[in-house]
Design a protein around this motif. Structure first.
Motif, short mmCIF file in Angstrom:
data_model
loop_
_atom_site.label_atom_id
_atom_site.label_comp_id
_atom_site.label_asym_id
_atom_site.label_seq_id
_atom_site.Cartn_x
_atom_site.Cartn_y
_atom_site.Cartn_z
N SER A 187 0.86 -1.11 0.00
CA SER A 187 0.06 0.00 -0.13
C SER A 187 0.76 1.32 -0.08
O SER A 187 0.40 2.33 -0.64
N GLY A 188 2.08 1.25 0.37
CA GLY A 188 3.01 2.36 0.43
C GLY A 188 4.51 1.76 0.50
O GLY A 188 4.78 0.78 0.75
N ILE A 189 5.23 3.06 0.35
CA ILE A 189 6.81 2.67 0.48
C ILE A 189 7.29 3.88 1.31
O ILE A 189 7.11 4.86 1.39
N TYR A 190 7.91 3.42 2.19
CA TYR A 190 8.60 4.33 3.12
C TYR A 190 10.26 4.41 3.03
O TYR A 190 10.95 3.45 2.34
N SER A 191 10.90 5.30 3.66
CA SER A 191 12.22 5.48 3.47
C SER A 191 12.66 6.43 4.72
O SER A 191 12.31 7.31 5.16
N THR A 192 13.67 5.68 5.39
CA THR A 192 14.46 6.37 6.73
C THR A 192 15.66 6.82 6.22
O THR A 192 16.40 7.72 6.93
N GLY A 193 16.45 6.13 5.24
CA GLY A 193 17.67 6.37 5.00
C GLY A 193 18.52 5.58 6.06
O GLY A 193 20.03 5.57 5.62
N LEU A 194 18.18 4.84 7.02
CA LEU A 194 18.95 4.36 7.85
C LEU A 194 19.10 2.55 7.52
O LEU A 194 17.92 2.05 7.39
N ASP A 195 19.84 1.99 7.01
CA ASP A 195 19.91 0.60 6.66
C ASP A 195 19.54 -0.21 7.79
O ASP A 195 18.99 -1.54 7.34
N GLU A 196 19.63 -0.04 9.18
CA GLU A 196 18.99 -0.80 10.05
C GLU A 196 17.79 -1.04 10.11
O GLU A 196 17.31 -2.02 10.44
N PHE A 197 16.85 -0.27 9.30
CA PHE A 197 15.59 -0.48 9.40
C PHE A 197 15.16 -0.71 7.91
O PHE A 197 14.43 -1.64 7.39
N ASP A 198 15.46 0.23 7.00
CA ASP A 198 15.11 -0.15 5.56
C ASP A 198 15.49 -1.44 4.78
O ASP A 198 14.76 -1.79 3.87
N GLU A 199 16.49 -2.30 5.27
CA GLU A 199 17.08 -3.47 4.63
C GLU A 199 16.20 -4.54 5.44
O GLU A 199 16.46 -5.82 4.93
N VAL A 200 15.42 -4.34 6.42
CA VAL A 200 14.97 -5.39 7.19
C VAL A 200 13.42 -5.38 7.20
O VAL A 200 12.86 -6.52 7.04
N TYR A 201 12.89 -4.26 7.72
CA TYR A 201 11.44 -4.35 8.29
C TYR A 201 10.45 -4.28 7.16
O TYR A 201 10.70 -2.97 6.35
N VAL A 202 9.26 -4.62 7.04
CA VAL A 202 8.23 -4.58 6.49
C VAL A 202 7.15 -4.33 7.53
O VAL A 202 6.99 -5.00 8.54
#
Length: 407
Positions: A187-202
């Motif tokens: 439904s949406g795409i997010y981005s924090t710029g922090l790999d600790e989150f962006d590469e892991v969490y849905v």
């Protein structure tokens, strides 16, 4: 008008624009203005950078996460009773809000790619989720009253790796006993710029996590509780209160411990900027000392005449003090105009971009902190005035007879 202030005003107004003293005076004003402007802008950017990074971290883990002690090393933990824990937490005046969560590891499979992720289930039971601030495309999760939402949020990096876009569907494989498969829609795409989150969490609906567990969890059970405090600075003291009051089988994970490297890095940046600002203040005050010294040397004859007419060292010292005060005020006024103007332009128009891959954000951030603006102005003012007083003590060593003959 005070005699010292009157003579200081006359010196200021009668300075030759082409003289050496006039040039040095301009340099002193520019030095104070640029020094103050750089300090204000540096602190605004530093604080903005810290706030942006911290908000991104808090959007995933709040200030604290409370879960049950478990000898299992996996991300999935034993459930806890959500309503009872919420009631206990809100008895503490430091707590602002709480949000339940649960996590489950999964493998996303598309026609061309496979990727392991962590599905984090959330619910907006106590206000809107802070994850909304990270949304860059599509829309946030909906939470129907009767059924669990089949929508998920994925990061920009996960979307690029799996070649998914808003509206696409993907299969999630959950390795458990028995194994389960679910199809979710992006439904949406997010981005924090922090790999600790962006590469892991849905991000998904917590009710999906409850239904996937075997046996299924009732609505009263959650994987953990995220706690947002009214004041982040009370984090350590609040943790001590929680440890004393909450059940012994619950563990408390502070966000500063979970992501210690990020917070240590921010603290290191803060120290470097403080050292940098001290150097700027030193340069600005040094220029002021040099300026007053030059003024005294060029006005040696005048000092000798004034002393011969009965002026005291204190009166002459005040004259140069008021002169330095005038330069300081003008420099600070110009510096504040430059700093506030630059910060306003960047804050509203984002004229200076950044590479999100390296800086975790797409523009230079600005934070407005009136308290820090006042502190920097006061520090500059006090340092400049102290610098003005140093060379004025040279006046007491000037003898009238020698000064009148000085060329």
């Amino acid at each position: 008008m005070n005699v010292a202030r009157y003579i200081s005003h006359k010196i200021d107004g009668g300075a030759d624009s082409g003289s050496f003293t006039s040039s040095v005076t301009k340099i002193a004003i520019i030095s104070i203005a640029m020094g103050l402007a750089v300090m204000v802008v540096s602190f605004a950017i530093l604080q903005g950078f810290r706030n942006e990074i911290q908000n991104k971290i808090f959007s995933f883990g709040a200030h604290m996460q409370i879960s049950r002690y478990d000898t299992n090393n996996s991300l999935e933990v034993a459930p806890i009773a959500g309503p009872r824990l919420v009631q206990e937490l809100h008895q503490f005046p430091e707590v602002k809000s709480t949000q339940p969560y649960a996590v489950k590891t999964a493998i996303i499979k598309t026609k061309e790619e496979v990727l392991g992720v962590v599905l984090k289930g959330i619910a907006e039971t106590d206000g809107l989720s802070p994850m909304r601030q990270n949304l860059v495309a599509g829309k946030f999760l909906s939470f129907p009253d009767t059924t669990a939402s089949e929508d998920v949020l994925i990061s920009r990096k996960v979307a690029d790796k799996l070649r998914l876009a808003v509206g696409d569907k993907a299969l999630f494989y959950f390795i458990q006993n028995p194994p389960r498969i679910r199809q979710f829609r992006v439904s949406g795409i997010y981005s924090t710029g922090l790999d600790e989150f962006d590469e892991v969490y849905v991000i998904g609906d917590i009710r999906q996590i409850r239904a996937l567990n075997s046996p299924a969890w009732p609505d009263s059970l959650v994987g953990g509780m995220e706690v947002v405090l009214k004041d982040f600075n009370t984090l350590d003291k609040t943790e001590e209160k929680f440890l004393e009051s909450l059940p012994y089988d619950l563990k408390i994970d502070k966000i500063t411990d979970q992501y210690a490297q990020l917070f240590d890095w921010l603290q290191l940046l803060n120290r470097n900027v403080i050292i940098f600002l001290l150097l700027i203040i030193f340069v600005a005050t040094f220029n002021m000392v040099a300026t007053i010294f030059i003024m005294i040397l060029e006005r040696t004859n005048m000092i000798g005449v004034l002393k011969a007419l009965g002026a005291t060292d204190t009166q002459i010292r005040r004259m140069f003090f008021f002169r330095g005060l005038s330069l300081t005020v003008r420099g600070m006024l110009i510096g504040n105009i430059i700093a506030v103007g630059f910060c306003a332009i960047q804050y509203f128009f984002h004229v200076i971009p950044l590479d999100p891959e390296n800086y975790y954000m797409d523009r230079v951030p600005i934070s407005w902190d009136p308290r820090m603006l006042i502190i920097l102005n006061v520090a500059t003012f006090v340092a400049s005035l102290l610098a003005v007083l140093i060379p004025t003590y040279l006046i007491s060593r000037i003898k009238p007879v020698v000064a009148i003959k000085f060329d």
